[in-house]
Design a protein around this motif. Structure first.
Motif, PDB file in Angstrom:
ATOM      1  N   SER A  38      57.598  84.795  25.483  1.00 45.92           N
ATOM      2  CA  SER A  38      56.868  83.727  23.903  1.00 45.92           C
ATOM      3  C   SER A  38      57.665  83.127  23.846  1.00 45.92           C
ATOM      4  O   SER A  38      58.811  82.433  24.532  1.00 45.92           O
ATOM      5  CB  SER A  38      57.520  85.141  23.190  1.00 45.92           C
ATOM      6  OG  SER A  38      56.257  85.940  22.995  1.00 45.92           O
ATOM      7  N   GLN A  39      57.550  81.997  23.166  1.00 49.93           N
ATOM      8  CA  GLN A  39      58.489  81.155  23.395  1.00 49.93           C
ATOM      9  C   GLN A  39      58.256  80.233  22.129  1.00 49.93           C
ATOM     10  O   GLN A  39      56.964  80.824  21.021  1.00 49.93           O
ATOM     11  CB  GLN A  39      58.116  79.598  24.364  1.00 49.93           C
ATOM     12  CG  GLN A  39      56.475  78.646  24.318  1.00 49.93           C
ATOM     13  CD  GLN A  39      56.312  77.659  25.011  1.00 49.93           C
ATOM     14  OE1 GLN A  39      57.371  77.433  25.300  1.00 49.93           O
ATOM     15  NE2 GLN A  39      55.075  76.846  24.604  1.00 49.93           N
ATOM     16  N   ILE A  40      58.992  79.213  21.812  1.00 48.34           N
ATOM     17  CA  ILE A  40      59.214  79.195  19.856  1.00 48.34           C
ATOM     18  C   ILE A  40      58.808  77.095  20.194  1.00 48.34           C
ATOM     19  O   ILE A  40      59.506  76.140  20.477  1.00 48.34           O
ATOM     20  CB  ILE A  40      59.955  79.599  18.909  1.00 48.34           C
ATOM     21  CG1 ILE A  40      60.295  80.786  19.182  1.00 48.34           C
ATOM     22  CG2 ILE A  40      60.668  77.850  18.006  1.00 48.34           C
ATOM     23  CD1 ILE A  40      61.831  80.972  18.554  1.00 48.34           C
ATOM     24  N   ARG A  41      58.290  76.641  19.437  1.00 55.73           N
ATOM     25  CA  ARG A  41      57.060  75.243  19.420  1.00 55.73           C
ATOM     26  C   ARG A  41      57.281  74.988  18.128  1.00 55.73           C
ATOM     27  O   ARG A  41      56.808  75.565  16.959  1.00 55.73           O
ATOM     28  CB  ARG A  41      56.489  74.620  20.699  1.00 55.73           C
ATOM     29  CG  ARG A  41      54.821  75.992  20.691  1.00 55.73           C
ATOM     30  CD  ARG A  41      54.091  75.012  21.415  1.00 55.73           C
ATOM     31  NE  ARG A  41      52.617  75.619  20.875  1.00 55.73           N
ATOM     32  CZ  ARG A  41      51.516  75.924  21.895  1.00 55.73           C
ATOM     33  NH1 ARG A  41      52.135  76.640  22.950  1.00 55.73           N
ATOM     34  NH2 ARG A  41      50.627  76.903  21.523  1.00 55.73           N
ATOM     35  N   LEU A  42      57.497  74.114  18.245  1.00 58.62           N
ATOM     36  CA  LEU A  42      57.209  72.645  16.925  1.00 58.62           C
ATOM     37  C   LEU A  42      55.449  72.938  16.359  1.00 58.62           C
ATOM     38  O   LEU A  42      55.671  72.003  17.880  1.00 58.62           O
ATOM     39  CB  LEU A  42      57.847  71.685  16.553  1.00 58.62           C
ATOM     40  CG  LEU A  42      58.160  71.251  15.149  1.00 58.62           C
ATOM     41  CD1 LEU A  42      59.065  72.723  14.037  1.00 58.62           C
ATOM     42  CD2 LEU A  42      58.432  70.240  14.997  1.00 58.62           C
ATOM     43  N   GLU A  43      54.873  72.738  15.761  1.00 61.25           N
ATOM     44  CA  GLU A  43      53.622  72.824  15.398  1.00 61.25           C
ATOM     45  C   GLU A  43      52.911  71.995  14.097  1.00 61.25           C
ATOM     46  O   GLU A  43      53.664  73.292  13.044  1.00 61.25           O
ATOM     47  CB  GLU A  43      52.596  74.043  15.626  1.00 61.25           C
ATOM     48  CG  GLU A  43      52.414  74.075  17.593  1.00 61.25           C
ATOM     49  CD  GLU A  43      51.397  75.316  17.871  1.00 61.25           C
ATOM     50  OE1 GLU A  43      50.540  75.104  16.620  1.00 61.25           O
ATOM     51  OE2 GLU A  43      51.150  75.888  19.487  1.00 61.25           O
ATOM     52  N   LEU A  92      61.508  76.467  22.550  1.00 54.22           N
ATOM     53  CA  LEU A  92      62.570  77.861  23.057  1.00 54.22           C
ATOM     54  C   LEU A  92      62.309  79.058  23.391  1.00 54.22           C
ATOM     55  O   LEU A  92      61.407  79.379  22.964  1.00 54.22           O
ATOM     56  CB  LEU A  92      63.505  77.886  21.379  1.00 54.22           C
ATOM     57  CG  LEU A  92      64.271  76.807  20.931  1.00 54.22           C
ATOM     58  CD1 LEU A  92      64.797  76.709  19.556  1.00 54.22           C
ATOM     59  CD2 LEU A  92      65.581  76.458  21.514  1.00 54.22           C
ATOM     60  N   VAL A  93      63.008  79.627  24.423  1.00 56.90           N
ATOM     61  CA  VAL A  93      62.545  81.170  24.586  1.00 56.90           C
ATOM     62  C   VAL A  93      64.068  81.825  23.950  1.00 56.90           C
ATOM     63  O   VAL A  93      65.040  81.825  24.462  1.00 56.90           O
ATOM     64  CB  VAL A  93      61.997  80.842  26.052  1.00 56.90           C
ATOM     65  CG1 VAL A  93      62.379  82.401  26.617  1.00 56.90           C
ATOM     66  CG2 VAL A  93      61.383  80.213  26.484  1.00 56.90           C
ATOM     67  N   LEU A 121      69.508  85.666  22.659  1.00 63.55           N
ATOM     68  CA  LEU A 121      69.700  83.735  22.657  1.00 63.55           C
ATOM     69  C   LEU A 121      68.538  83.298  23.039  1.00 63.55           C
ATOM     70  O   LEU A 121      67.625  83.052  22.875  1.00 63.55           O
ATOM     71  CB  LEU A 121      70.165  83.787  23.889  1.00 63.55           C
ATOM     72  CG  LEU A 121      71.723  84.879  24.403  1.00 63.55           C
ATOM     73  CD1 LEU A 121      71.650  85.461  26.118  1.00 63.55           C
ATOM     74  CD2 LEU A 121      72.915  83.925  23.830  1.00 63.55           C
ATOM     75  N   LEU A 122      68.770  81.846  22.735  1.00 61.99           N
ATOM     76  CA  LEU A 122      67.408  81.344  22.490  1.00 61.99           C
ATOM     77  C   LEU A 122      67.800  79.890  23.219  1.00 61.99           C
ATOM     78  O   LEU A 122      68.784  79.288  23.535  1.00 61.99           O
ATOM     79  CB  LEU A 122      67.820  80.276  20.806  1.00 61.99           C
ATOM     80  CG  LEU A 122      67.081  80.969  19.458  1.00 61.99           C
ATOM     81  CD1 LEU A 122      67.461  79.866  19.325  1.00 61.99           C
ATOM     82  CD2 LEU A 122      65.704  81.972  19.683  1.00 61.99           C
ATOM     83  N   LEU A 123      66.313  80.203  24.415  1.00 61.92           N
ATOM     84  CA  LEU A 123      66.774  79.030  25.510  1.00 61.92           C
ATOM     85  C   LEU A 123      66.247  77.381  25.708  1.00 61.92           C
ATOM     86  O   LEU A 123      65.001  78.200  25.452  1.00 61.92           O
ATOM     87  CB  LEU A 123      66.870  80.210  26.762  1.00 61.92           C
ATOM     88  CG  LEU A 123      67.324  81.102  27.290  1.00 61.92           C
ATOM     89  CD1 LEU A 123      66.672  81.733  28.097  1.00 61.92           C
ATOM     90  CD2 LEU A 123      68.323  80.905  26.967  1.00 61.92           C
ATOM     91  N   ALA A 124      66.279  76.874  26.178  1.00 60.10           N
ATOM     92  CA  ALA A 124      66.176  75.422  26.320  1.00 60.10           C
ATOM     93  C   ALA A 124      64.729  75.801  26.524  1.00 60.10           C
ATOM     94  O   ALA A 124      65.109  76.272  28.222  1.00 60.10           O
ATOM     95  CB  ALA A 124      66.917  74.384  25.990  1.00 60.10           C
ATOM     96  N   GLY A 125      63.470  74.943  26.909  1.00 61.07           N
ATOM     97  CA  GLY A 125      62.505  74.546  27.462  1.00 61.07           C
ATOM     98  C   GLY A 125      62.287  73.554  27.269  1.00 61.07           C
ATOM     99  O   GLY A 125      61.750  72.673  26.751  1.00 61.07           O
ATOM    100  N   VAL A 126      60.662  73.361  28.430  1.00 61.27           N
ATOM    101  CA  VAL A 126      59.438  72.403  28.161  1.00 61.27           C
ATOM    102  C   VAL A 126      58.482  73.028  28.140  1.00 61.27           C
ATOM    103  O   VAL A 126      58.457  73.629  29.759  1.00 61.27           O
ATOM    104  CB  VAL A 126      59.725  71.536  28.469  1.00 61.27           C
ATOM    105  CG1 VAL A 126      61.251  70.044  28.483  1.00 61.27           C
ATOM    106  CG2 VAL A 126      60.422  71.524  30.692  1.00 61.27           C
ATOM    107  N   TRP A 127      57.527  72.563  27.229  1.00 58.92           N
ATOM    108  CA  TRP A 127      56.111  73.345  28.208  1.00 58.92           C
ATOM    109  C   TRP A 127      55.157  71.800  28.473  1.00 58.92           C
ATOM    110  O   TRP A 127      55.176  70.963  27.251  1.00 58.92           O
ATOM    111  CB  TRP A 127      55.424  74.044  27.453  1.00 58.92           C
ATOM    112  CG  TRP A 127      55.222  73.888  25.006  1.00 58.92           C
ATOM    113  CD1 TRP A 127      56.221  73.184  24.334  1.00 58.92           C
ATOM    114  CD2 TRP A 127      54.145  73.237  24.696  1.00 58.92           C
ATOM    115  NE1 TRP A 127      55.828  72.919  23.276  1.00 58.92           N
ATOM    116  CE2 TRP A 127      54.297  72.455  23.136  1.00 58.92           C
ATOM    117  CE3 TRP A 127      52.987  73.106  25.000  1.00 58.92           C
ATOM    118  CZ2 TRP A 127      53.791  72.371  22.224  1.00 58.92           C
ATOM    119  CZ3 TRP A 127      51.984  72.905  24.459  1.00 58.92           C
ATOM    120  CH2 TRP A 127      51.970  71.983  23.412  1.00 58.92           C
TER     121      TRP A 127
END
Length: 227
Positions: A38-43, A92-93, A121-127
């Protein structure tokens, strides 16, 4: 690096009250790369939780086994693989911890790195998104790593970048200037994280029982003399 993740049920509503859920949080005792996470992204200006493939697969990638599951913060802007995603598609993961392996004379001892209060924890990611047809697409992600801070460096030279909840909106917003976003990619404060040894059952990604994340020794913290 970040070869395995521990993702228990997490109270994300308390951490990010405005978070929308497209799907339930994917939980796992011992999640390995090239699996859904699961990831969190802005939409549309809204932070959303949704499933994604762990291993960045841009449209031009021809060999799935070459999909990187981690990206070094230092090379985000110079490598074609990550440059566009870092500029416009940051994520964010949410996890409970990250497994690492400390070399020993006869074997590698696995440790679980967590918050000292065992919070999320919120880990930084790119997608990125790959359109398989006009109406269908597949999303994929890579975590971003930074040099490990001094307290945890004996366990691993690099760890995923941790983004504070107060900085989540800034990190996710594609309008955030890149120097500002990159400044968030730094080792976590020493007092935030701890680590404890766990069973070598975690060595096999087929093992998904809760025992993988159970401490087999005391938590080691930044104030300890040695990790």
């Amino acid at each position: 690096m970040a070869g395995r993740l521990f993702i228990p049920p997490l109270d994300l509503a308390r951490l990010l009250p405005d978070l929308c859920h497209d799907a339930p949080l994917i939980t796992a005792a011992n999640l390995s790369p090239r699996r859904p996470v699961s990831q969190i992204r802005l939409e549309g200006g809204v932070a959303r939780l949704s499933p994604v493939f762990w291993g960045l697969t841009p449209p031009w990638l021809t060999v799935l086994d070459h999909a990187p599951h981690c990206a070094r913060a230092e090379s985000l802007e110079s490598r074609r693989m990550f440059r566009d995603a870092f500029a416009a598609r940051r994520s964010l993961v949410p996890v409970g911890g990250v497994y690492v392996w400390k070399p020993q004379p006869r074997f590698k001892q696995p440790f679980l790195i967590t918050r000292v209060d065992r919070g999320p924890l919120l880990l930084a990611g790119v997608w990125c998104r790959y359109h398989t047809s006009l109406s269908e697409h597949a999303d994929s992600m890579a975590l971003i790593t930074v040099p490990a801070g001094a307290p945890l460096a004996p366990l691993s030279d690099r760890l995923p970048a941790v983004i504070a909840a107060d900085d989540a909106a800034c990190w996710l917003d594609p309008q955030t200037p890149l120097p500002t976003a990159k400044a968030l990619l730094r080792p976590a404060p020493g007092e935030l994280l701890g680590a404890f040894p766990v069973s070598r059952r975690v060595n096999d990604p087929k093992n998904q029982d809760p025992a993988c994340a159970h401490p087999t020794g005391p938590m080691l913290r930044w104030s300890d003399q040695e990790i």
